[in-house]
Design an enzyme around this catalytic site. Sequence first.
Site, PDB file in Angstrom:
ATOM      1  CE  LYS A 119       0.651  -7.093   4.305  1.00 57.84           C
ATOM      2  NZ  LYS A 119       0.271  -6.617   2.963  1.00 57.84           N
ATOM      3  CE  LYS A 160      -2.929  -1.363  10.911  1.00 57.25           C
ATOM      4  NZ  LYS A 160      -2.317  -0.092  10.484  1.00 57.25           N
ATOM      5  CE  LYS A 201      -7.522  -9.868   8.248  1.00 55.10           C
ATOM      6  NZ  LYS A 201      -7.942  -9.253   6.970  1.00 55.10           N
ATOM      7  CG  LEU A 230      -7.830  -9.005  -5.009  1.00 53.70           C
ATOM      8  CD1 LEU A 230      -8.718  -8.732  -6.194  1.00 53.70           C
ATOM      9  CD2 LEU A 230      -7.692 -10.495  -4.777  1.00 53.70           C
ATOM     10  CB  ILE A 251      -0.947   0.014   1.217  1.00 48.54           C
ATOM     11  CG1 ILE A 251      -1.892  -1.183   1.169  1.00 48.54           C
ATOM     12  CG2 ILE A 251      -1.741   1.312   1.272  1.00 48.54           C
ATOM     13  CD1 ILE A 251      -2.834  -1.190   0.003  1.00 48.54           C
ATOM     14  CB  VAL A 283      -5.544 -15.488  -0.197  1.00 45.05           C
ATOM     15  CG1 VAL A 283      -6.551 -14.788  -1.095  1.00 45.05           C
ATOM     16  CG2 VAL A 283      -5.806 -16.977  -0.170  1.00 45.05           C
TER      17      VAL A 283
END
Length: 620
Positions: free
Chosen positions: A377, A431, A419, A458, A303, A464
Amino acid sequence: MLKNIKNPKKRIRISLLIIYDVLVILLAEYLALLIRYEFHPEKIKPVYITSLMHYSIFNVIITLLVFSLFALYESLWRYASVTELLNLSMACLVSSGLQLVGTYMMEYRMPRSYYILYFLLLLPMMMVGRFSYRFLRLLKQRLHVTDAKTAIITMVIGAGDAGFAIIKELQTSSHLDNKVVCVIDDSSVKKGSRILGVPIVGGRDKILSSVKKYHVQEIIFAIPTISNEEKKKILNICKETGCKLRTLPGIYQLINEEVSISKLREVNIDDLLGRDPININNESVLEYVKNKVVLVTGGGGSIGSELCRQVASHAPKQLIILDIYENSAYDIQQELKMKYPNLNLVVLVGSVRNTHRVNTVFQKYKPDVVYHAAAHKHVPLMETSPNEAIKNNVFGTLNTARAADENGCKRFILISTDKAVNPTNIMGASKRICEMIIQALDKTSMTEFVAVRFGNVLGSNGSVIPLFKKQIEKGGPVTVTDKNIIRYFMTIPEAVSLVLQAGAYAHGGEIFVLDMGEPVKIDDLARNLIKLSGLRPDEDIRIVYTGLRPGEKLYEELLMDEEGLKKTAHEKIFIGKPIQFETEEFMEQLKWLKEEAYKDGADIREAVRKIVSTYHPENI
């Protein structure tokens, strides 16, 4: 003509072309006279033979110069097309016309029909010489693909310009074994027609039957202008075929005339999410980034690096990147220096956990805008190192936020996560504390503190999709924690778009949330990715369910029950109403939490639970 050509192969090629042209010119001259006299050389008048012999040298020189002016010696004839044919025709016409003018001015007598016959002979002989290589090359490729036992039987979806370009390159490339057998297009007008000899068999309803009929092994999706929703519908049909899928990136390839096999990419799983990408108001972003000093913590991460790219494109006064990992910081530094050579870029190595280092950076550079992306993270890793999650996420944020407040920073944007809502893991709980920190500081500070909350990204490090791809490449199995687990997904550019737009909307204390559409089952993602690889789930590639990992839950939420949703000027961005809590008590709790974290003891989860009432870990 050859003096400035340094490449020896090119010099040889042009030399051979010139020799060929000279021979053709001389042959065309004589044949034109011979045809004029019905192939009876004895009937040709001596005056015509004399004129031809005297003028031939001038004709050769003039014709070669004309051919040069029409760039006939610069074209790559292996790729010759209509453009080269037109240039060749015009060059032959001009040279024939100049021959008529030249012989007349120099008073050389020739039959009137000679000039027409000369042109009609010169053009086809020149065409034979130049286009024969392309023809033989094309014939060789077609024979190669036809005879090759490994020929890849291919279907192309899209009978437009992109489809035409792809089929043409597949038919002419000597490096590819694809044999295009059919084309799919929804246009009823095109059905029954052919593209470069390949039949257009019908619309999307013909995909499954055509795959069986032609024994298709690979499908190329070549409609760059289609909407994401329609693209999803077609790809959902394609994935049931068991064929390998490839697609063009987008319409800009057509605009730049870059449609080619090299631009094809494997179909990504985000092609099937069926949601148009989130767009931002670039003008509003530009307004608060342009000519500002911008600091990005964790600027080397997934990010953070995308934030740096987009901020750099909005003309900041100075961009400062702070990251503890020198390799990732170096990578983004080199990328930005190459793309934005005039950018005032500062790259610093340091940890947000180091209070003195953070304060020194803020005191020296006085950033106007801060994007705080530095964080641990990974949920399972943080479950086994909970104290590190608190040290880095909570107190790294507290250090950075306080430094922003004390040094007159205008806006501070925290990168948060879904989350943080009703967390069951220490990463999410840390967080949530970060969100509480920026809400607490916003009450007393001139700095506008906001948080941006989004789901899974993504393509980010540790996501994942890369894991699934690696597992598929190795032949499986693909591991899914639970058959019913669902997640919200977004792309990296979308995540960064939300962050940038949130900065433009910020007034202080808000938690911005992106409407990411419907959540997606991880099991469906795994199965779709296997199908997109041309394989069958549970047959070619096994799917193994490993059980939920520590701290993991079946579904994520973007808002807590007590938070309301407030609309913004952007239809996809909402603001969660701040939850009230006692600021002074919270700040005292942070002191106690810091002591517990730096003791590296086993009671850190209990300490966190007393601060975050919605935190419900399984192992307390």
